[in-house]
Design an enzyme around this catalytic site. Sequence first.
Site, PDB file in Angstrom:
ATOM      1  CD  GLU A   1      13.652   6.786  -4.425  1.00 28.39           C
ATOM      2  OE1 GLU A   1      13.538   6.148  -5.478  1.00 28.39           O
ATOM      3  OE2 GLU A   1      12.696   7.166  -3.756  1.00 28.39           O
TER       4      GLU A   1
ATOM      5  CE1 TYR B   1       9.283  -4.094  -9.891  1.00 24.26           C
ATOM      6  CE2 TYR B   1       7.937  -3.178 -11.649  1.00 24.26           C
ATOM      7  CZ  TYR B   1       8.088  -3.549 -10.337  1.00 24.26           C
ATOM      8  OH  TYR B   1       7.044  -3.388  -9.475  1.00 24.26           O
TER       9      TYR B   1
ATOM     10  CG  HIS C   1       9.237   7.093  -4.174  1.00 21.45           C
ATOM     11  ND1 HIS C   1      10.395   6.483  -4.585  1.00 21.45           N
ATOM     12  CD2 HIS C   1       8.230   6.435  -4.774  1.00 21.45           C
ATOM     13  CE1 HIS C   1      10.095   5.485  -5.411  1.00 21.45           C
ATOM     14  NE2 HIS C   1       8.782   5.443  -5.545  1.00 21.45           N
TER      15      HIS C   1
ATOM     16  CB  THR D   1      -0.919   0.001   1.240  1.00 16.30           C
ATOM     17  OG1 THR D   1      -1.634  -1.213   1.278  1.00 16.30           O
ATOM     18  CG2 THR D   1      -1.887   1.174   1.199  1.00 16.30           C
ATOM     19  CD  GLU D   2       2.009   5.377  -4.295  1.00 13.67           C
ATOM     20  OE1 GLU D   2       1.618   4.507  -5.097  1.00 13.67           O
ATOM     21  OE2 GLU D   2       2.445   6.490  -4.644  1.00 13.67           O
TER      22      GLU D   2
END
Lengths: 379, 286
Positions: free
Chosen positions: B207, B159, B245, B97-98
Amino acid sequence: MKIHEYQAKEIFAAYGIPVPRERVAATPAEARSAAEELGLPVVLKAQVLVGGRGKAGGVKKAGTLAEVETVTTGILNMTIKGLKVQKVLVSEAVAVSAEYYLGITIDRAARAPVLLASAAGGVEIEEVAKNTPEKIIRTPIDPLLGLLSFQARNAGITMLKDTKLAQQFTTIAQKLYRLFIDRDCSLVEINPLVLTGNGSLLALDAKINFDDNALFRHPENESLRDLTSEEPAEMEAKQAGLSYIKLSGNVGCVVNGAGLAMATMDLIKRYGGEPANFLDVGGSSSPDKMALAMRIILSDPNVKAILVNIFGGITRCDDIAQGLLLARQQADIRVPVIARLVGTNADKACALLENSPILFANTMAEAVRLAVTKAKEAR
Amino acid sequence: MSILIDRNTRLLVQGITGRDGAFHTKMMKEYGTQVVAGVTPGKAGQEVEGVPVFDSVEQAVRATGADASIIFVPAQFAGDALLEAVFAGVKLVVCVTEGVPTLDAVRAIAVARSRGVRIVGPNCPGVISPGKAKVGIMPATAFKPGVVGVVSRSGTLTYEIAANTGEFGQSTVVGIGGDPVIGTSFIDCLKLFQDDPETRAIVIVGEIGGSDEERAAEFVKSYVTKPVFGFIAGQTAPPDKRMGHAGAIISAGSGTAAEKITAFKNAGIEVVYEPEELKDRLRTRL
């Protein structure tokens, strides 16, 4: 989400954290009547959602009502770091004998809130943290217990070297922690927390940032939002569930996933181009969302080529292709579009776009190189 | 071997009757993961993709012996779902879940740690041990069994990086999540990969924002003997702008890509600037 100082101070006051007497004003006349009510002299403070307003000349003292009006006029005409000043906070002038820092934020490494206190108040705390970290008293807070009295007291005694004052400090710190938790903040900050001439602690400035992820359970925060400080295209994107940040280059990009979007921007730069934006179309992206993404990017006149980089997972490449076709129906796409589509349903996507003028690339590097070249040719 | 999950993992899915929960239950089963139970309050007795649904995690664990959980419930309820899984006694909880409120994550992670439960995420793609099991949402085609351990804060970039490990394949790939507060850090995964005999090299995909990468670099210096490669996204990101994000934001000059790259180099981590360079670099070291 950031809010203005005057809004943060209202919340502080509601939690019983002492703040100066002050009024917010949007015109010189309003500032004048506020000053009449508060008594002279007053301090006039630009209300903008960026730091460094003091250095920019956005905080000034005024000793007469005429001066209040001229200074307010000056501040209201200012643009600080790209943001137009819309309001001025008129505050009673306070006699200050010492300045401190008090803040609560999330310590990402400890995965918990942390109380930060420092006798080096009034300056950017990040500077203090960088240059003289020993001047910051860090008190880790157990999220299951909250800020304990002894913790706040010990921080207060260390910082103030005075047990009487430390009692006042403890009360303020605990109220600040309560506010931090109640309102789902990511940062609450008093900088400076001052010791006044009559020996009491007062929040001379106030900063509150709310956790964007928790806004759904704080409808009371919506009215605090300053829409004038947000880029219209970024707002439109946000409402559609897209994450868009405008930049200054000429290679537009549409990518799925924030990390891959950043990596794509980096590669554009590495190959001699400049990204025009950051855009994450998100996980389950529909053709409509994709078409909107294209429209938003095309609304930027600097864009000379558009790079679509999709690694399909939850995102289906055929949805992206449908979106591209839809965007072509809705608007004249005046720049070359370079697409690299791999993963879920990539073959279907390529079939859909077979007769379109879209240029295909097999790898990320190839796609970026092509997009940078096309953008340069267009100049 | 692999880390965190393998063929024996018995998985339950919280939010199994939702669109994403149902779809990924199907995908995980097709991959070979033992999905033994699902939970959606009020939907007990139903089946999703042949998996029995229960009202509570406790019931699901008691009936099926599930030892891991994956969470697909909406952000408003994810904090509660995390705690429910922790209290029910599973050992691993992956939260896809975001948008979970930070303080909800903070509370759930604190409770999980006190009870010896590992949380991965929130806001993460999950974990895959190629050829063995997948507890997550990643497309299976990007992965193949092998020897490179990958740990990443991103989703699709993970990915992309995994797909560029070439003939070496991956032992396990862990997406730790892009939020400011997450249950499993780079360091947790580095330790597991260092101790996993099957893993021969490690890739850290970081990141901008925070200082997790810097701490990971310190840890590599003192603890990791296997070759480590690092990639950092966000070199062109401007300060004070959240890049998608919640955790990816450069604030007050810290959390920049340049700082992280320097920290990597100082720790002997080989910095990779383009995903496609990775397989050549692996060839020189393995």
